[in-house]
Design a protein around this motif. Structure first.
Motif, PDB file in Angstrom:
ATOM      1  N   CYS A   1       0.654  -1.132   0.088  1.00 39.31           N
ATOM      2  CA  CYS A   1      -0.033   0.069   0.159  1.00 39.31           C
ATOM      3  C   CYS A   1       1.148   1.686   0.142  1.00 39.31           C
ATOM      4  O   CYS A   1       0.443   2.226  -0.410  1.00 39.31           O
ATOM      5  CB  CYS A   1      -1.009  -0.302   1.248  1.00 39.31           C
ATOM      6  N   MET A   2       1.824   1.029   0.787  1.00 39.04           N
ATOM      7  CA  MET A   2       3.025   2.454   1.249  1.00 39.04           C
ATOM      8  C   MET A   2       3.279   2.931  -0.545  1.00 39.04           C
ATOM      9  O   MET A   2       3.184   3.922  -0.757  1.00 39.04           O
ATOM     10  CB  MET A   2       3.814   2.215   1.918  1.00 39.04           C
ATOM     11  N   TYR A   3       3.883   1.376  -1.231  1.00 43.89           N
ATOM     12  CA  TYR A   3       5.060   2.156  -2.614  1.00 43.89           C
ATOM     13  C   TYR A   3       3.499   2.112  -3.739  1.00 43.89           C
ATOM     14  O   TYR A   3       3.993   2.691  -4.351  1.00 43.89           O
ATOM     15  CB  TYR A   3       5.819   0.259  -2.674  1.00 43.89           C
ATOM     16  N   ARG A   4       2.672   1.371  -3.228  1.00 36.78           N
ATOM     17  CA  ARG A   4       1.462   1.860  -4.304  1.00 36.78           C
ATOM     18  C   ARG A   4       0.830   3.984  -4.158  1.00 36.78           C
ATOM     19  O   ARG A   4       1.439   4.533  -5.527  1.00 36.78           O
ATOM     20  CB  ARG A   4       0.188   1.065  -3.993  1.00 36.78           C
ATOM     21  N   SER A   5       1.205   4.012  -2.833  1.00 34.70           N
ATOM     22  CA  SER A   5       1.143   5.690  -3.120  1.00 34.70           C
ATOM     23  C   SER A   5       2.150   6.184  -3.603  1.00 34.70           C
ATOM     24  O   SER A   5       2.277   7.611  -4.138  1.00 34.70           O
ATOM     25  CB  SER A   5       0.391   5.775  -0.901  1.00 34.70           C
ATOM     26  N   LYS A   6       3.411   5.807  -3.632  1.00 38.68           N
ATOM     27  CA  LYS A   6       4.445   7.278  -3.889  1.00 38.68           C
ATOM     28  C   LYS A   6       4.331   6.993  -5.388  1.00 38.68           C
ATOM     29  O   LYS A   6       4.608   7.802  -6.194  1.00 38.68           O
ATOM     30  CB  LYS A   6       5.716   5.752  -3.260  1.00 38.68           C
ATOM     31  N   LEU A   7       3.795   5.936  -5.842  1.00 35.45           N
ATOM     32  CA  LEU A   7       3.718   5.169  -6.962  1.00 35.45           C
ATOM     33  C   LEU A   7       3.118   6.471  -7.679  1.00 35.45           C
ATOM     34  O   LEU A   7       3.240   6.993  -8.358  1.00 35.45           O
ATOM     35  CB  LEU A   7       3.804   3.466  -7.611  1.00 35.45           C
ATOM     36  N   ARG A   8       1.679   6.370  -7.136  1.00 33.04           N
ATOM     37  CA  ARG A   8       0.755   7.147  -7.575  1.00 33.04           C
ATOM     38  C   ARG A   8       1.046   8.615  -7.309  1.00 33.04           C
ATOM     39  O   ARG A   8       0.745   9.435  -8.228  1.00 33.04           O
ATOM     40  CB  ARG A   8      -0.726   7.265  -6.719  1.00 33.04           C
ATOM     41  N   GLN A   9       1.731   9.077  -6.567  1.00 31.07           N
ATOM     42  CA  GLN A   9       2.052  10.331  -6.149  1.00 31.07           C
ATOM     43  C   GLN A   9       3.158  10.867  -7.162  1.00 31.07           C
ATOM     44  O   GLN A   9       2.921  12.383  -7.789  1.00 31.07           O
ATOM     45  CB  GLN A   9       2.496  10.666  -5.127  1.00 31.07           C
ATOM     46  N   LYS A  10       3.809  10.140  -7.182  1.00 32.25           N
ATOM     47  CA  LYS A  10       5.261  10.438  -8.198  1.00 32.25           C
ATOM     48  C   LYS A  10       4.684  10.391  -9.736  1.00 32.25           C
ATOM     49  O   LYS A  10       4.921  11.494 -10.768  1.00 32.25           O
ATOM     50  CB  LYS A  10       6.028   8.721  -8.242  1.00 32.25           C
ATOM     51  N   HIS A  11       3.999   9.712 -10.202  1.00 27.64           N
ATOM     52  CA  HIS A  11       2.866   9.553 -11.605  1.00 27.64           C
ATOM     53  C   HIS A  11       2.026  10.550 -11.538  1.00 27.64           C
ATOM     54  O   HIS A  11       0.694  10.530 -12.522  1.00 27.64           O
ATOM     55  CB  HIS A  11       3.156   8.524 -11.955  1.00 27.64           C
ATOM     56  N   THR A  12       1.930  11.111 -10.502  1.00 27.02           N
ATOM     57  CA  THR A  12       0.275  12.017 -10.615  1.00 27.02           C
ATOM     58  C   THR A  12      -1.278  10.829 -11.137  1.00 27.02           C
ATOM     59  O   THR A  12      -1.890  11.310 -12.018  1.00 27.02           O
ATOM     60  CB  THR A  12      -0.040  13.006 -11.398  1.00 27.02           C
ATOM     61  N   LEU A  13      -1.231   9.858 -10.752  1.00 24.91           N
ATOM     62  CA  LEU A  13      -2.084   8.544 -10.842  1.00 24.91           C
ATOM     63  C   LEU A  13      -3.428   8.591 -10.046  1.00 24.91           C
ATOM     64  O   LEU A  13      -3.448   9.362  -9.073  1.00 24.91           O
ATOM     65  CB  LEU A  13      -1.705   6.976 -10.936  1.00 24.91           C
ATOM     66  N   ARG A  14      -4.736   8.269 -10.389  1.00 29.06           N
ATOM     67  CA  ARG A  14      -6.236   8.228  -9.792  1.00 29.06           C
ATOM     68  C   ARG A  14      -6.069   7.879  -8.855  1.00 29.06           C
ATOM     69  O   ARG A  14      -5.605   6.421  -8.883  1.00 29.06           O
ATOM     70  CB  ARG A  14      -6.875   8.569 -10.785  1.00 29.06           C
ATOM     71  N   ASP A  15      -6.342   7.590  -7.422  1.00 29.54           N
ATOM     72  CA  ASP A  15      -6.631   6.277  -6.430  1.00 29.54           C
ATOM     73  C   ASP A  15      -8.121   5.705  -6.625  1.00 29.54           C
ATOM     74  O   ASP A  15      -9.081   6.238  -6.344  1.00 29.54           O
ATOM     75  CB  ASP A  15      -7.162   7.277  -5.477  1.00 29.54           C
ATOM     76  N   GLU A  16      -7.693   5.029  -7.805  1.00 27.08           N
ATOM     77  CA  GLU A  16      -8.673   3.673  -8.086  1.00 27.08           C
ATOM     78  C   GLU A  16      -8.647   2.931  -8.415  1.00 27.08           C
ATOM     79  O   GLU A  16      -6.998   3.157  -8.546  1.00 27.08           O
ATOM     80  CB  GLU A  16      -9.564   4.668  -9.848  1.00 27.08           C
ATOM     81  N   PRO A  17      -9.423   1.831  -8.276  1.00 24.25           N
ATOM     82  CA  PRO A  17     -11.245   1.848  -8.272  1.00 24.25           C
ATOM     83  C   PRO A  17     -11.277   1.800  -6.834  1.00 24.25           C
ATOM     84  O   PRO A  17     -12.063   2.494  -5.784  1.00 24.25           O
ATOM     85  CB  PRO A  17     -11.528   0.500  -8.413  1.00 24.25           C
ATOM     86  N   CYS A  18     -10.298   1.912  -5.719  1.00 25.64           N
ATOM     87  CA  CYS A  18     -10.719   2.620  -4.788  1.00 25.64           C
ATOM     88  C   CYS A  18      -8.979   2.637  -3.692  1.00 25.64           C
ATOM     89  O   CYS A  18      -8.086   3.119  -4.320  1.00 25.64           O
ATOM     90  CB  CYS A  18     -11.327   1.640  -3.608  1.00 25.64           C
TER      91      CYS A  18
END
Length: 139
Positions: A66-83
């Motif tokens: 979960c922590m690394y998914r959040s880092k990846l999303r922030q780094k590449h401005t990805l949506r917090d989806e599907p949840c």
């Protein structure tokens, strides 16, 4: 502005070799993702070992995911989806790892190569030896 993921959460078989690897040994997939997301500050082996220890002793390796998914999303401005990232990794951990791996590949990284090789392919320079001065040992 956030962007959509390049593939869906359940598109695991778009990269069947990674899907099989993740099902059999998720610590390797996680380690590869972590090395690229951390830009080489942690190695695949270190991250995979920490993941394995958490898995064996607590069963809470999904928190690290979960922590690394959040880092990846922030780094590449990805949506917090599907949840939410934590809910996603808690319920669909292997699918989330596969999606993150595919996302990195879609963005031009090859997590299997490790960070230094990806750095040179992304214009970040080539990791090489330190320069030597006169009279210093040379290889």
């Amino acid at each position: 502005m956030t962007t959509a993921w390049s593939t869906g959460l359940c598109d695991c078989f778009e990269d069947s070799s990674n899907c099989c690897l993740t099902c059999c040994c998720p610590c390797i997939t996680f380690g590869r993702i972590a090395e690229v997301v951390d830009e080489g500050t942690t190695s695949c082996g270190t991250s995979g070992t920490i993941y394995s220890i958490l898995c064996v002793f607590t069963g809470c390796q999904w928190i690290l995911g979960c922590m690394y998914r959040s880092k990846l999303r922030q780094k590449h401005t990805l949506r917090d989806e599907p949840c939410n990232d934590c809910l996603l990794h808690c319920c669909c951990h292997y699918c989330a790892l596969c999606q993150e791996y595919r996302e990195l590949k879609h963005r031009g990284y090859d997590p299997a190569n490790g960070y230094p090789r990806n750095l040179s392919s992304h214009g970040g320079g080539v990791v090489g030896m330190a320069p030597t001065g006169p009279g210093e040992m040379k290889r």
